[in-house]
Design a protein around this motif. Sequence first.
Motif, PDB file in Angstrom:
ATOM      1  N   ASN A 119      -6.349   3.185  -5.340  1.00 20.90           N
ATOM      2  CA  ASN A 119      -7.528   2.818  -4.572  1.00 20.90           C
ATOM      3  C   ASN A 119      -8.008   1.236  -5.007  1.00 20.90           C
ATOM      4  O   ASN A 119      -8.180   0.751  -4.036  1.00 20.90           O
ATOM      5  N   GLN A 120      -7.716   0.846  -5.907  1.00 22.79           N
ATOM      6  CA  GLN A 120      -7.462  -0.495  -6.496  1.00 22.79           C
ATOM      7  C   GLN A 120      -6.684  -1.260  -5.440  1.00 22.79           C
ATOM      8  O   GLN A 120      -6.933  -2.311  -4.895  1.00 22.79           O
ATOM      9  N   ALA A 152      -6.815   5.300 -10.833  1.00 28.12           N
ATOM     10  CA  ALA A 152      -7.372   4.507  -9.908  1.00 28.12           C
ATOM     11  C   ALA A 152      -6.715   3.328  -9.184  1.00 28.12           C
ATOM     12  O   ALA A 152      -7.070   2.742  -8.777  1.00 28.12           O
ATOM     13  N   LYS A 162      -7.230   4.423   7.242  1.00 28.48           N
ATOM     14  CA  LYS A 162      -8.408   4.660   5.880  1.00 28.48           C
ATOM     15  C   LYS A 162      -9.554   4.345   6.946  1.00 28.48           C
ATOM     16  O   LYS A 162      -9.616   3.822   7.865  1.00 28.48           O
ATOM     17  N   THR A 194      -5.735  -0.330  -2.353  1.00 27.33           N
ATOM     18  CA  THR A 194      -6.556  -0.196  -1.035  1.00 27.33           C
ATOM     19  C   THR A 194      -7.821  -1.204  -1.027  1.00 27.33           C
ATOM     20  O   THR A 194      -7.940  -2.225   0.053  1.00 27.33           O
ATOM     21  N   GLU A 195      -8.357  -1.536  -2.001  1.00 27.03           N
ATOM     22  CA  GLU A 195      -9.301  -2.699  -1.930  1.00 27.03           C
ATOM     23  C   GLU A 195      -8.965  -4.095  -1.868  1.00 27.03           C
ATOM     24  O   GLU A 195      -9.457  -4.900  -1.247  1.00 27.03           O
ATOM     25  N   HIS A 215       1.066  -1.226   0.014  1.00 26.06           N
ATOM     26  CA  HIS A 215      -0.163  -0.128  -0.148  1.00 26.06           C
ATOM     27  C   HIS A 215       1.112   1.243   0.224  1.00 26.06           C
ATOM     28  O   HIS A 215       0.762   2.282  -0.765  1.00 26.06           O
ATOM     29  N   THR A 275      -0.050   7.789  -6.855  1.00 25.62           N
ATOM     30  CA  THR A 275      -1.083   8.869  -6.714  1.00 25.62           C
ATOM     31  C   THR A 275      -0.598  10.110  -6.725  1.00 25.62           C
ATOM     32  O   THR A 275      -0.948  11.218  -7.259  1.00 25.62           O
TER      33      THR A 275
END
Length: 753
Positions: free
Chosen positions: A367-368, A364, A448, A370-371, A350, A357
Amino acid sequence: VLFLFVCSPSPCSFHWIRKAEEQPESLDPCDINGPHFDPELFLNKLRRECSLAELMDQETCMVKQIRSLDSDMQTLVYENYNKFISATDTIRKMKNDFKKMEDEMDCLSANMAAITEFSARISGTLQDQHAQITKLSGVHTLLRKLQFLFELPARLNKCLELQAYAQAVRSHRRARCVLQQYSHLPSFKGIQDDCHAIMDKLAQELRQKFRDGGSSAKDLSECVELLLQLDEPAEELCDKFLSHAQSRLESDLQGLEAEIRPYPTIPSPTSNTDILEFIDRGCNEFVSSLCLVITSYQELFINHAQKGELLNAFVDDLAARYFSLVERRIQEEKGVADNSLLVRALDRFHRRLQAVTKLLPGSAVPNQGTEIVIRAATERVKQYLSALQSFYMDSLTDVRQALATPRDAPNSLPELLSSLSASILNQIKSVLASVHLFTAKDITFSNKPYFKGEFCSQGVRESLVVSFIKFVCQSSRQFCESAGDKGGSTPPALLLLLSRLCLDYETSTISYILTLTDEQFLVQHHSPVTPVTTLCAEAREAAQKLLNHYVKVQGLIISQMLRKSVETRDWVNTIEPRNVRAVMKRVVEDTTSIDVQVGLLYEEGVRKAHSSDSSKRTFSVYSSSRQQARYAASYTPSAPMDTNLLSNIHKLFSERIDIFSSVEFNKVSVMTGIIKISLKTFLECVRLRTFGRYGLQQIQVDCHYLQMYLWRFVSDENLVHFMLDEIVGSSAHRCLDPAPMEQSVIEVICERG
C-alpha cells in the motif's frame, strides 16, 4: 378408384396408421385411422350418405393426399440414404472388430491360466523355505544398520572435510535415536561420543560461517536451517539471521543512494542511469533479497509465531528507507518529454512489490508503494500543467515578436490566431496522450480505484485541463491591467487576438477539450467537477474584458493625439483655416487601420440604416451653432437666456451616450466604442480652451472632415453627428468672436484636404 384406395396399402394408409397409434384406439369400423377399420362398411356408408358430386370430391381429396405423402416419403428416403449406408458399413465393421477381439480375449485367458498354474507350482516348491528366507533378510537388514552405525564417525569426518554439512546432519539425525536408545552399551556409547564431538565441531564451523557474513542469503538460510536441526536456540538464531540480512540489505540501499544526486538542482557526474535502470536495480537487488529473507524467515522460524511482529517491523523499517530513495529519484524526473520511461519504471516498481503481499499478507509495504505511485502520477500532472503554462506564455512571446514585425503584421492576425490556437490544442493532446499512459491496460496499477476514478476526474480533468483553461483566461485578463503594469506595454493587436482566442474557447474549444478528455480517460463524475458552462462563462468574461480594454487602449491612443493637437495650439490668435489639420488626417488613417485590423478577427455586425447624404451632414450638424452665432450679437450680460441654456435644452431631447460601455463581439461595436472615446476626449479638451474667430472656423473644418469619414465606422451615424455637433457647439460657447465659416467654403477645404 375409391375402393382401390381403401383396400390397398399406401403411404397415406401408413400415415393414418401412424397417427392412429398416437391417438387413443377407436372401435368405430368406419374410422379410417382406427384399428377396426372395415373398407366395405366405409364404402357403403359413403354411398348411402353422400351424393355423386361429394363422392367425386372425396376421391379427388384422397388422391391429392396420396401423392403428397408419396412425395414426402421419397424425400425422406433420399435424405437419409447416406445415413442408412453408413450405418450398414458401421455394423459390418463392428462385427469384424468384435470377432478379432474375441480371439484376443481367448488368447489372453489361456495365458492367464498358464501363469496361474506356474505361480502355484512355485509357491508349492518354496513353501518350506519361506520362513528361513524371511529370517535371513531381517538379519541382513540389521547388519547393514550396524555397519552404518560403526562407519558413522568416519562418514561424518569425511563430510566435515568436504564441507558437506547438510549430508552430515542428515546422517547424524538418522542414527541419533538409535544411539540414544542403546547408549547403555559400551560399543554404542563410544560411537555416540565420537558423533557428538564431530557434530559439536560442525556446529562451531556453522556458527563461524554465520558470523562471518560473507555468504549469500541462500547459504545463510541453509546455515540457519542446519543449526536449527542441531538444536541450536531458535531465538538467538532469529536475531542473528535478521541482523545479518539487514547488513546485506543496507549495502543494497547504499548502492542505490549513491546513484541519487545529493542536490536535485546540481547534476552529478556519477548519476548516469535513468529512472527505469534505477528501479530495476532496486527491484533486482533490494526487493528480491527482501523477499528471499521473508521466505527464509518464514520457513525457518515458522513454529515461532511470536517472531512475526519482529519480521514485520524489520520489513517496514527497511522498506521505508527504500521508498525514501525511490521518491528522491522520482523527484529528479523533471523533464516531461518522454513519460513512458517513468510509467514503465513505476509499473515495474508496483509489480515487484506485489510479491511482498503474497509473502506478508498483513504488511503495509504494498500500500505504501501504491501511495508512492499515486504521488508520482499527481506530481507528473503538476509538471505537465507547468509545462503547458510555460508553452502558452512562450507562444504569446512569439506572437508579440511577430506583431512587432512591421511587415504584413496586420494581415497576419488570422494566421497568428490559427497558429496559436492549433499549437495550444496540439500541445494539450500531446500531454493527454502522455498522461494516458498511467491508465493503460497493461499497467498493473491502472486497475487501482484511484487511477480508475479520482486520477481521471480530479487529477487529469480538473488539475490539468480545467486548471490550464483557467490559467489561459486569468493570464489573458492580466493584460488588462492599468498602465505601468503588464497592460501598459501590451500591443493592442495582442489584446484583440487574445479576446478572439478566449471567445473561440467559449464557443467550441473548451467543450471539445473536455469531451476529448472524458472520452479518452473514461471520466466518471463521481466527485464534483467544474461544469463546461462555468469555464465557458469565464472564457467569455475574459474575452469581453480584453475587447473592452482593446477599445479603451485604441481610443486613448487616438485621444492622445487629439488632446495634444488641442492643447499645443493658440486658438485665439490662429490664422484663417485653409486646410484640414494633419492630426485629423492621422486620426482618420489610424481609425481606418484599426477597422481593418478588427475586421480580420471579428464579423461586421449590425448597422442602422444610413441616409444617402451621411458624409454631408454638416448643415444639420452645425445648425445649432449657426443659430447661436446668428443671435450672439444680441446676447448681453443682462440677458440670462444665453447659448448655454439653449445647448442644455437641446441635450435634454438627445439620447445619453455611454462612452465606456461594454462592446459587442463585432467590428461595428468595437469601432463605435473607439470613436466615442476619441470624440469625447476631443470634446472635453475643447471645453478647456478659449477660441478666436479663426479657431472656431478651424474646429468647423476639422469636424466636417471627421464627419465625412467616421460615420461609416459606427453602428449609428447619428452618434458621430451628435458628438461633433457638441464639439462645434462647445467651441462656439468658448469663442470670443463667434463667426462661423460658410458651409461651401468648409466643403471646398475638406474636399481639397
